[in-house]
Design a protein around this motif. Structure first.
Motif, PDB file in Angstrom:
ATOM      1  N   VAL A  82       0.846  -1.196   0.000  1.00  0.00           N
ATOM      2  CA  VAL A  82       0.000   0.000   0.000  1.00  0.00           C
ATOM      3  C   VAL A  82       0.885   1.250   0.000  1.00  0.00           C
ATOM      4  CG1 VAL A  82      -1.710   1.322   1.332  1.00  0.00           C
ATOM      5  CG2 VAL A  82      -1.962  -1.153   1.084  1.00  0.00           C
ATOM      6  N   LEU A  83       1.935   1.232   0.825  1.00  0.00           N
ATOM      7  CA  LEU A  83       2.858   2.370   0.857  1.00  0.00           C
ATOM      8  C   LEU A  83       3.505   2.587  -0.510  1.00  0.00           C
ATOM      9  CD1 LEU A  83       4.560   1.752   4.301  1.00  0.00           C
ATOM     10  CD2 LEU A  83       3.205   3.750   3.677  1.00  0.00           C
ATOM     11  N   ALA A  84       3.893   1.509  -1.165  1.00  0.00           N
ATOM     12  CA  ALA A  84       4.509   1.619  -2.494  1.00  0.00           C
ATOM     13  C   ALA A  84       3.517   2.193  -3.495  1.00  0.00           C
ATOM     14  CB  ALA A  84       5.013   0.249  -2.949  1.00  0.00           C
ATOM     15  N   GLU A  85       2.260   1.765  -3.413  1.00  0.00           N
ATOM     16  CA  GLU A  85       1.236   2.277  -4.329  1.00  0.00           C
ATOM     17  C   GLU A  85       0.985   3.759  -4.083  1.00  0.00           C
ATOM     18  OE1 GLU A  85      -3.224   0.995  -5.875  1.00  0.00           O
ATOM     19  OE2 GLU A  85      -2.091  -0.382  -4.596  1.00  0.00           O
ATOM     20  N   VAL A  86       0.954   4.162  -2.807  1.00  0.00           N
ATOM     21  CA  VAL A  86       0.800   5.583  -2.475  1.00  0.00           C
ATOM     22  C   VAL A  86       1.987   6.361  -3.042  1.00  0.00           C
ATOM     23  CG1 VAL A  86       0.837   7.258  -0.567  1.00  0.00           C
ATOM     24  CG2 VAL A  86      -0.651   5.247  -0.430  1.00  0.00           C
ATOM     25  N   GLY A  87       3.184   5.813  -2.916  1.00  0.00           N
ATOM     26  CA  GLY A  87       4.368   6.470  -3.457  1.00  0.00           C
ATOM     27  C   GLY A  87       4.284   6.649  -4.961  1.00  0.00           C
ATOM     28  N   ARG A  88       3.811   5.629  -5.668  1.00  0.00           N
ATOM     29  CA  ARG A  88       3.653   5.734  -7.123  1.00  0.00           C
ATOM     30  C   ARG A  88       2.614   6.802  -7.480  1.00  0.00           C
ATOM     31  NH1 ARG A  88       4.275   0.167  -6.566  1.00  0.00           N
ATOM     32  NH2 ARG A  88       2.034  -0.202  -6.649  1.00  0.00           N
ATOM     33  N   ASP A  89       1.519   6.846  -6.716  1.00  0.00           N
ATOM     34  CA  ASP A  89       0.484   7.849  -6.975  1.00  0.00           C
ATOM     35  C   ASP A  89       1.018   9.267  -6.719  1.00  0.00           C
ATOM     36  OD1 ASP A  89      -1.240   5.805  -7.614  1.00  0.00           O
ATOM     37  OD2 ASP A  89      -2.539   6.054  -5.856  1.00  0.00           O
ATOM     38  N   LEU A  90       1.817   9.431  -5.665  1.00  0.00           N
ATOM     39  CA  LEU A  90       2.412  10.739  -5.379  1.00  0.00           C
ATOM     40  C   LEU A  90       3.358  11.158  -6.502  1.00  0.00           C
ATOM     41  CD1 LEU A  90       3.103  10.412  -1.560  1.00  0.00           C
ATOM     42  CD2 LEU A  90       1.618  12.104  -2.639  1.00  0.00           C
ATOM     43  N   ALA A  91       4.156  10.216  -6.997  1.00  0.00           N
ATOM     44  CA  ALA A  91       5.077  10.517  -8.093  1.00  0.00           C
ATOM     45  C   ALA A  91       4.314  10.892  -9.352  1.00  0.00           C
ATOM     46  CB  ALA A  91       5.990   9.324  -8.350  1.00  0.00           C
ATOM     47  N   ALA A  92       3.213  10.206  -9.636  1.00  0.00           N
ATOM     48  CA  ALA A  92       2.398  10.518 -10.809  1.00  0.00           C
ATOM     49  C   ALA A  92       1.762  11.899 -10.666  1.00  0.00           C
ATOM     50  CB  ALA A  92       1.324   9.451 -11.006  1.00  0.00           C
ATOM     51  N   ASP A  93       1.309  12.238  -9.459  1.00  0.00           N
ATOM     52  CA  ASP A  93       0.723  13.549  -9.213  1.00  0.00           C
ATOM     53  C   ASP A  93       1.766  14.637  -9.442  1.00  0.00           C
ATOM     54  OD1 ASP A  93      -1.553  15.244  -7.937  1.00  0.00           O
ATOM     55  OD2 ASP A  93       0.261  15.794  -6.813  1.00  0.00           O
ATOM     56  N   ARG A  94       2.964  14.415  -8.958  1.00  0.00           N
ATOM     57  CA  ARG A  94       4.045  15.393  -9.135  1.00  0.00           C
ATOM     58  C   ARG A  94       4.354  15.580 -10.618  1.00  0.00           C
ATOM     59  NH1 ARG A  94      10.243  15.009  -6.952  1.00  0.00           N
ATOM     60  NH2 ARG A  94      10.912  16.974  -7.834  1.00  0.00           N
ATOM     61  N   ALA A  95       4.416  14.481 -11.354  1.00  0.00           N
ATOM     62  CA  ALA A  95       4.702  14.565 -12.787  1.00  0.00           C
ATOM     63  C   ALA A  95       3.620  15.354 -13.512  1.00  0.00           C
ATOM     64  CB  ALA A  95       4.829  13.162 -13.376  1.00  0.00           C
ATOM     65  N   ARG A  96       2.351  15.163 -13.127  1.00  0.00           N
ATOM     66  CA  ARG A  96       1.254  15.910 -13.741  1.00  0.00           C
ATOM     67  C   ARG A  96       1.397  17.404 -13.465  1.00  0.00           C
ATOM     68  NH1 ARG A  96      -1.712  11.531 -12.173  1.00  0.00           N
ATOM     69  NH2 ARG A  96      -2.279  12.458 -10.189  1.00  0.00           N
ATOM     70  N   ARG A  97       1.736  17.747 -12.217  1.00  0.00           N
ATOM     71  CA  ARG A  97       1.867  19.159 -11.853  1.00  0.00           C
ATOM     72  C   ARG A  97       3.053  19.816 -12.539  1.00  0.00           C
ATOM     73  NH1 ARG A  97       3.189  19.641  -6.705  1.00  0.00           N
ATOM     74  NH2 ARG A  97       3.185  17.461  -6.161  1.00  0.00           N
ATOM     75  N   GLU A  98       4.106  19.073 -12.812  1.00  0.00           N
ATOM     76  CA  GLU A  98       5.304  19.645 -13.418  1.00  0.00           C
ATOM     77  C   GLU A  98       5.195  19.783 -14.926  1.00  0.00           C
ATOM     78  OE1 GLU A  98       8.476  17.215 -11.973  1.00  0.00           O
ATOM     79  OE2 GLU A  98       8.584  18.311 -10.078  1.00  0.00           O
ATOM     80  N   ARG A  99       4.165  19.235 -15.535  1.00  0.00           N
ATOM     81  CA  ARG A  99       3.998  19.332 -16.981  1.00  0.00           C
ATOM     82  C   ARG A  99       3.466  20.680 -17.435  1.00  0.00           C
ATOM     83  NH1 ARG A  99       0.876  14.043 -18.491  1.00  0.00           N
ATOM     84  NH2 ARG A  99       1.543  13.144 -16.566  1.00  0.00           N
ATOM     85  N   VAL A 100       2.970  21.483 -16.511  1.00  0.00           N
ATOM     86  CA  VAL A 100       2.426  22.782 -16.876  1.00  0.00           C
ATOM     87  C   VAL A 100       3.580  23.756 -17.073  1.00  0.00           C
ATOM     88  CG1 VAL A 100       0.992  24.715 -16.107  1.00  0.00           C
ATOM     89  CG2 VAL A 100       0.287  22.355 -15.643  1.00  0.00           C
ATOM     90  N   LEU A 101       3.601  24.400 -18.211  1.00  0.00           N
ATOM     91  CA  LEU A 101       4.661  25.338 -18.556  1.00  0.00           C
ATOM     92  C   LEU A 101       4.020  26.682 -18.879  1.00  0.00           C
ATOM     93  CD1 LEU A 101       7.621  25.930 -19.347  1.00  0.00           C
ATOM     94  CD2 LEU A 101       7.026  25.159 -21.643  1.00  0.00           C
ATOM     95  N   ARG A 102       4.454  27.686 -18.162  1.00  0.00           N
ATOM     96  CA  ARG A 102       3.954  29.036 -18.438  1.00  0.00           C
ATOM     97  C   ARG A 102       4.738  29.612 -19.600  1.00  0.00           C
ATOM     98  NH1 ARG A 102       1.576  32.505 -14.283  1.00  0.00           N
ATOM     99  NH2 ARG A 102       2.802  34.011 -15.428  1.00  0.00           N
ATOM    100  N   LEU A 103       4.042  30.139 -20.611  1.00  0.00           N
ATOM    101  CA  LEU A 103       4.705  30.665 -21.796  1.00  0.00           C
ATOM    102  C   LEU A 103       5.602  31.853 -21.475  1.00  0.00           C
ATOM    103  CD1 LEU A 103       1.912  30.389 -24.502  1.00  0.00           C
ATOM    104  CD2 LEU A 103       3.909  28.942 -24.201  1.00  0.00           C
ATOM    105  N   ASP A 104       5.161  32.744 -20.590  1.00  0.00           N
ATOM    106  CA  ASP A 104       5.991  33.902 -20.273  1.00  0.00           C
ATOM    107  C   ASP A 104       7.301  33.467 -19.622  1.00  0.00           C
ATOM    108  OD1 ASP A 104       4.510  33.134 -18.010  1.00  0.00           O
ATOM    109  OD2 ASP A 104       4.616  35.132 -17.120  1.00  0.00           O
TER     110      ASP A 104
END
Length: 126
Positions: A82-104
């Motif tokens: 369960v801890l490993a699955e939570v870790g994978r979900d946290l990593a996926a969430d981080r990757a989603r948040r880091e994909r946003v790029l502001r043009l300016d």
């Protein structure tokens, strides 16, 4: 109470990080549903109340390690899995948040932030 907010690296403002209790709840609920089991069944097996298990699954209650162990036992899951699955979900969430790029920011300039109004649209490029 909302989770802590941290400034984005580009200074664009605060972004919320997911709460651990929410991530645990998501993983427990997902596993329970994959097993086709009800809240009542798992709560009875874990010897906790059904409303409490529901609150844990929705991330509204911070479950103790004893409760987490009991729910994992009821679901026939290893806590480490369960801890490993939570870790994978946290990593996926981080990757989603880091994909946003502001043009300016990408163009090396800071644009003045215009006031936002209802109905404003935003363009995201992939």
């Amino acid at each position: 109470m909302p989770g802590p907010a941290f400034d984005d690296e580009d200074g664009a403002g605060p972004r919320a990080r997911p709460l651990l209790r929410t991530m645990f709840g998501d993983v427990l609920r997902r596993n329970r549903r994959e097993q086709g089991r009800t809240l009542e069944d798992v709560a009875r097996s874990a010897k906790i109340s059904m409303p409490y298990l529901s609150e844990v699954e929705r991330g509204r209650k911070e479950a103790s390690s004893e409760v987490l162990a009991a729910v994992c036992d009821a679901l026939r899951l290893e806590l480490s899995d369960v801890l490993a699955e939570v870790g994978r979900d946290l990593a996926a969430d981080r990757a989603r948040r880091e994909r946003v790029l502001r043009l300016d920011v990408a163009l090396g300039r800071r644009a003045a932030r215009p006031a936002r109004r209802a109905g404003d649209t935003f363009c995201l490029a992939a």
